[in-house]
Design a protein around this motif. Structure first.
Motif, PDB file in Angstrom:
ATOM      1  N   THR A  82     -23.204  45.228  27.121  1.00  0.00           N
ATOM      2  CA  THR A  82     -22.759  46.086  28.210  1.00  0.00           C
ATOM      3  C   THR A  82     -23.731  45.926  29.372  1.00  0.00           C
ATOM      4  O   THR A  82     -24.947  46.043  29.192  1.00  0.00           O
ATOM      5  N   VAL A  83     -23.206  45.660  30.557  1.00  0.00           N
ATOM      6  CA  VAL A  83     -24.012  45.516  31.774  1.00  0.00           C
ATOM      7  C   VAL A  83     -23.501  46.522  32.793  1.00  0.00           C
ATOM      8  O   VAL A  83     -22.300  46.582  33.059  1.00  0.00           O
ATOM      9  N   ALA A  84     -24.409  47.306  33.375  1.00  0.00           N
ATOM     10  CA  ALA A  84     -24.018  48.283  34.388  1.00  0.00           C
ATOM     11  C   ALA A  84     -24.995  48.252  35.551  1.00  0.00           C
ATOM     12  O   ALA A  84     -26.205  48.091  35.364  1.00  0.00           O
ATOM     13  N   GLN A  85     -24.465  48.387  36.746  1.00  0.00           N
ATOM     14  CA  GLN A  85     -25.246  48.521  37.971  1.00  0.00           C
ATOM     15  C   GLN A  85     -26.376  47.496  38.059  1.00  0.00           C
ATOM     16  O   GLN A  85     -27.516  47.823  38.379  1.00  0.00           O
ATOM     17  N   SER A  86     -26.049  46.253  37.803  1.00  0.00           N
ATOM     18  CA  SER A  86     -27.026  45.176  37.862  1.00  0.00           C
ATOM     19  C   SER A  86     -26.556  44.119  38.846  1.00  0.00           C
ATOM     20  O   SER A  86     -25.383  44.029  39.180  1.00  0.00           O
ATOM     21  N   TRP A  87     -27.519  43.320  39.325  1.00  0.00           N
ATOM     22  CA  TRP A  87     -27.238  42.338  40.371  1.00  0.00           C
ATOM     23  C   TRP A  87     -27.755  40.978  39.925  1.00  0.00           C
ATOM     24  O   TRP A  87     -28.931  40.828  39.579  1.00  0.00           O
ATOM     25  N   PHE A  88     -26.863  39.986  39.964  1.00  0.00           N
ATOM     26  CA  PHE A  88     -27.184  38.611  39.624  1.00  0.00           C
ATOM     27  C   PHE A  88     -27.036  37.789  40.903  1.00  0.00           C
ATOM     28  O   PHE A  88     -25.959  37.788  41.514  1.00  0.00           O
ATOM     29  N   ARG A  89     -28.093  37.072  41.300  1.00  0.00           N
ATOM     30  CA  ARG A  89     -28.015  36.384  42.595  1.00  0.00           C
ATOM     31  C   ARG A  89     -28.866  35.116  42.622  1.00  0.00           C
ATOM     32  O   ARG A  89     -29.850  34.973  41.898  1.00  0.00           O
ATOM     33  N   ASP A  90     -28.435  34.180  43.458  1.00  0.00           N
ATOM     34  CA  ASP A  90     -29.213  32.986  43.790  1.00  0.00           C
ATOM     35  C   ASP A  90     -29.684  32.231  42.558  1.00  0.00           C
ATOM     36  O   ASP A  90     -30.835  31.800  42.465  1.00  0.00           O
ATOM     37  N   SER A  91     -28.780  32.047  41.595  1.00  0.00           N
ATOM     38  CA  SER A  91     -29.092  31.353  40.353  1.00  0.00           C
ATOM     39  C   SER A  91     -27.980  30.364  40.026  1.00  0.00           C
ATOM     40  O   SER A  91     -26.939  30.347  40.675  1.00  0.00           O
ATOM     41  N   GLN A  92     -28.227  29.546  38.999  1.00  0.00           N
ATOM     42  CA  GLN A  92     -27.189  28.606  38.603  1.00  0.00           C
ATOM     43  C   GLN A  92     -26.011  29.336  37.958  1.00  0.00           C
ATOM     44  O   GLN A  92     -24.857  28.959  38.167  1.00  0.00           O
ATOM     45  N   GLN A  93     -26.284  30.346  37.162  1.00  0.00           N
ATOM     46  CA  GLN A  93     -25.230  31.189  36.592  1.00  0.00           C
ATOM     47  C   GLN A  93     -25.717  32.631  36.549  1.00  0.00           C
ATOM     48  O   GLN A  93     -26.918  32.894  36.546  1.00  0.00           O
ATOM     49  N   GLY A  94     -24.765  33.545  36.479  1.00  0.00           N
ATOM     50  CA  GLY A  94     -25.116  34.942  36.302  1.00  0.00           C
ATOM     51  C   GLY A  94     -25.229  35.280  34.833  1.00  0.00           C
ATOM     52  O   GLY A  94     -26.302  35.575  34.310  1.00  0.00           O
ATOM     53  N   ILE A  95     -24.085  35.237  34.134  1.00  0.00           N
ATOM     54  CA  ILE A  95     -24.023  35.501  32.704  1.00  0.00           C
ATOM     55  C   ILE A  95     -23.300  34.333  32.032  1.00  0.00           C
ATOM     56  O   ILE A  95     -22.216  33.937  32.456  1.00  0.00           O
ATOM     57  N   LEU A  96     -23.910  33.802  30.968  1.00  0.00           N
ATOM     58  CA  LEU A  96     -23.328  32.711  30.191  1.00  0.00           C
ATOM     59  C   LEU A  96     -23.351  33.130  28.730  1.00  0.00           C
ATOM     60  O   LEU A  96     -24.364  33.642  28.248  1.00  0.00           O
ATOM     61  N   THR A  97     -22.243  32.926  28.013  1.00  0.00           N
ATOM     62  CA  THR A  97     -22.206  33.356  26.619  1.00  0.00           C
ATOM     63  C   THR A  97     -21.782  32.234  25.691  1.00  0.00           C
ATOM     64  O   THR A  97     -21.156  31.252  26.104  1.00  0.00           O
ATOM     65  N   GLY A  98     -22.107  32.431  24.407  1.00  0.00           N
ATOM     66  CA  GLY A  98     -21.588  31.589  23.349  1.00  0.00           C
ATOM     67  C   GLY A  98     -20.273  32.151  22.848  1.00  0.00           C
ATOM     68  O   GLY A  98     -19.506  32.747  23.610  1.00  0.00           O
ATOM     69  N   GLN A  99     -20.018  31.993  21.540  1.00  0.00           N
ATOM     70  CA  GLN A  99     -18.763  32.443  20.948  1.00  0.00           C
ATOM     71  C   GLN A  99     -19.032  33.552  19.945  1.00  0.00           C
ATOM     72  O   GLN A  99     -19.936  33.448  19.121  1.00  0.00           O
ATOM     73  N   ASP A 100     -18.264  34.608  20.020  1.00  0.00           N
ATOM     74  CA  ASP A 100     -18.296  35.693  19.046  1.00  0.00           C
ATOM     75  C   ASP A 100     -16.936  36.379  19.091  1.00  0.00           C
ATOM     76  O   ASP A 100     -16.737  37.341  19.836  1.00  0.00           O
ATOM     77  N   PRO A 101     -15.964  35.896  18.302  1.00  0.00           N
ATOM     78  CA  PRO A 101     -14.602  36.443  18.378  1.00  0.00           C
ATOM     79  C   PRO A 101     -14.514  37.928  18.055  1.00  0.00           C
ATOM     80  O   PRO A 101     -13.507  38.563  18.387  1.00  0.00           O
ATOM     81  N   ASN A 102     -15.540  38.493  17.416  1.00  0.00           N
ATOM     82  CA  ASN A 102     -15.546  39.928  17.125  1.00  0.00           C
ATOM     83  C   ASN A 102     -16.328  40.733  18.156  1.00  0.00           C
ATOM     84  O   ASN A 102     -16.428  41.954  18.044  1.00  0.00           O
ATOM     85  N   GLY A 103     -16.877  40.068  19.159  1.00  0.00           N
ATOM     86  CA  GLY A 103     -17.737  40.727  20.131  1.00  0.00           C
ATOM     87  C   GLY A 103     -16.988  41.220  21.355  1.00  0.00           C
ATOM     88  O   GLY A 103     -15.902  40.743  21.697  1.00  0.00           O
ATOM     89  N   THR A 104     -17.620  42.171  22.049  1.00  0.00           N
ATOM     90  CA  THR A 104     -17.058  42.748  23.269  1.00  0.00           C
ATOM     91  C   THR A 104     -18.092  42.695  24.382  1.00  0.00           C
ATOM     92  O   THR A 104     -19.262  43.033  24.170  1.00  0.00           O
ATOM     93  N   ILE A 105     -17.659  42.291  25.564  1.00  0.00           N
ATOM     94  CA  ILE A 105     -18.512  42.250  26.755  1.00  0.00           C
ATOM     95  C   ILE A 105     -17.922  43.203  27.780  1.00  0.00           C
ATOM     96  O   ILE A 105     -16.742  43.098  28.134  1.00  0.00           O
ATOM     97  N   VAL A 106     -18.746  44.129  28.279  1.00  0.00           N
ATOM     98  CA  VAL A 106     -18.327  45.091  29.289  1.00  0.00           C
ATOM     99  C   VAL A 106     -19.262  44.981  30.476  1.00  0.00           C
ATOM    100  O   VAL A 106     -20.488  45.065  30.321  1.00  0.00           O
ATOM    101  N   ILE A 107     -18.702  44.796  31.663  1.00  0.00           N
ATOM    102  CA  ILE A 107     -19.479  44.688  32.906  1.00  0.00           C
ATOM    103  C   ILE A 107     -18.908  45.683  33.898  1.00  0.00           C
ATOM    104  O   ILE A 107     -17.717  45.643  34.199  1.00  0.00           O
TER     105      ILE A 107
END
Length: 318
Positions: free
Chosen positions: A135-160
Motif C-alpha cells: 500500500t502506497v499513500a501520499q508519496s511522490w516518485f520523480r526523476d527516476s528510471q521507474q517509480g514502482i516495479l514489481t515481480g509476480q504474486d498472483p495472490n498479492g494486492t497493490i494499492v496506490i
C-alpha cells in the motif's frame, strides 16, 4: 467528479498522513529511523528493518534527505513520514534495484519522496516489490528510471492512493522500456486519486495484474517526452478504469492509443472491463487522430459515458 475537482484532488498530495500513528510526532530526532513500537532508534534504515524482522512493525523516518536504501526480506513493515514530502530518498539503491526492495509478507509506504533512482540496467525504482502486498499513500516518485516495479504474486494486492509520478520512464535500456508503474502478474492493482505527468519514456501505467481498478486519477502527458500509452494492460484484465482525466501530448514514441488492452496476448480475460466516465483529449496545439481504447483481446468491454476531445476515436479492435 468534474475535471476541475479531479485536478484539484490530484494536486492535494501533501495533507495529513492517514496511516501515520500519532506517535510519529514524538520521533527522536537524534536518530533518523525509529521503530515506533519499541522506540528504538537507528542510524541506518536497514538496521531498523532488520530489527523488525519477521514481525509486524512501523519505521518513523525523519525529515531530510536520505542516501539510504533497504531490503525487506520478511515481516510486514510500514515506512512512515510524519510530514508528507519531508523525507526524501535520493539516489541510493540496494541490489542494483531500488531504494526499497520488498519481499516480505507486505509493506506500507506513506508520505515519502523517491527521486533520482538510476541503475545500470535502467530499471532503477523507488520501490521494487518482489512479493507480498503493498500500500502506497501520499508519496511522490520523480526523476527516476521507474517509480514502482514489481515481480509476480498472483495472490498479492497493490494499492496506490493520493500519490504522484513525475518525469519517470526510459527506453534507453537494451531490455526494453521502464515505466512510471510496471506491475507483474499480481492479483489486483488499485490506483486512486493519483497523478501521472511529464513521462520520459515507456507507459505511465503498465500492469499485468489480473484485476485493475484505476479511478479518479490524472494522466497529464502535455509535457511528456517519447512516451507511449497512458495505460497498458498487455495481457488483458478485468475491473474498471473510471473517472480519470487524460491529456496526450505531442512528443510520443507511440500516439496510436491512450489505453491498450491485451496487446501482448490474453493472460487474463477482459470480459466486462469497464472503461467509463473518463475525460480524454489532446494537449493544446496537438493536431492528430488517435484512439481512446485499442483492444486486441476480442472480449466484450464495457465502454460508457467517456468524454472525448477532437481527433479521438472511442474504440478500435486490433
Amino acid at each position: 467528479m468534474t475535471r476541475k475537482n479531479l485536478v484539484r484532488s490530484t494536486f492535494a498530495l501533501f495533507g495529513a498522513v492517514a496511516m501515520a500513528p500519532a506517535t510519529l510526532g514524538a520521533q527522536d530526532r537524534a536518530t533518523p529511523y525509529v521503530v515506533v513500537e519499541t522506540g528504538q532508534g537507528f542510524d541506518h534504515l536497514q538496521q531498523a528493518v532488520d530489527a523488525i524482522g519477521d514481525a509486524r512493525g512501523s519505521i518513523a523516518i525523519a525529515p531530510g534527505r536520505h542516501a539510504e536504501c533497504a531490503v525487506q526480506g520478511a515481516g510486514y513493515i510500514s515506512y512512515l513520514s510524519a510530514e508528507p514530502g519531508a523525507a526524501i530518498f535520493d539516489g541510493a539503491t540496494c541490489e542494483g534495484k531500488a531504494a526499497l526492495v520488498l519481499r516480505g509478507r507486505g509493506a506500507e509506504v506513506s508520505g515519502l519522496v523517491f527521486q533520482n533512482m538510476r541503475v545500470p540496467d535502467y530499471n532503477g525504482a523507488g520501490i521494487r516489490l518482489e512479493q507480498g502486498d503493498l500500500t502506497v499513500a501520499q508519496s511522490w516518485f520523480r526523476d527516476s528510471q521507474q517509480g514502482i516495479l514489481t515481480g509476480q504474486d498472483p495472490n498479492g494486492t497493490i494499492v496506490i492512493d493520493r500519490s504522484s509520478f513525475t518525469r519517470l520512464g526510459t527506453c534507453e535500456g537494451a531490455g526494453g522500456c521502464a515505466h512510471s508503474i510496471y506491475t507483474g502478474d499480481y492479483g489486483q492493482l488499485r490506483i486512486t486519486r493519483s497523478r501521472f505527468e511529464e513521462g520520459r519514456g515507456g507507459h505511465y501505467v503498465k500492469s499485468r495484474a489480473g484485476r485493475v481498478e484505476i479511478a479518479g486519477s490524472s494522466f497529464d502527458d502535455a509535457h511528456g517526452r517519447a512516451t507511449n500509452y497512458m495505460i497498458d494492460l498487455p495481457g488483458g484484465a478485468n475491473g474498471q478504469i473510471t473517472n480519470n482525466w487524460f491529456v496526450q501530448g505531442l512528443d510520443k514514441e507511440n500516439y496510436s492509443a491512450f489505453i491498450a488492452v491485451a496487446a501482448e496476448g490474453k493472460a487474463h480475460s477482459s470480459n466486462g472491463l469497464t472503461i467509463g466516465a473518463n475525460d480524454a483529449r489532446l494537449a493544446s496545439g496537438v493536431d492528430r487522430n488517435t484512439v481512446f481504447v485499442a483492444d486486441w483481446s476480442g472480449d466484450t468491454l464495457d465502454l460508457r459515458d467517456n468524454v472525448l476531445g477532437r481527433g479521438l476515436k472511442p474504440y478500435e479492435r486490433r
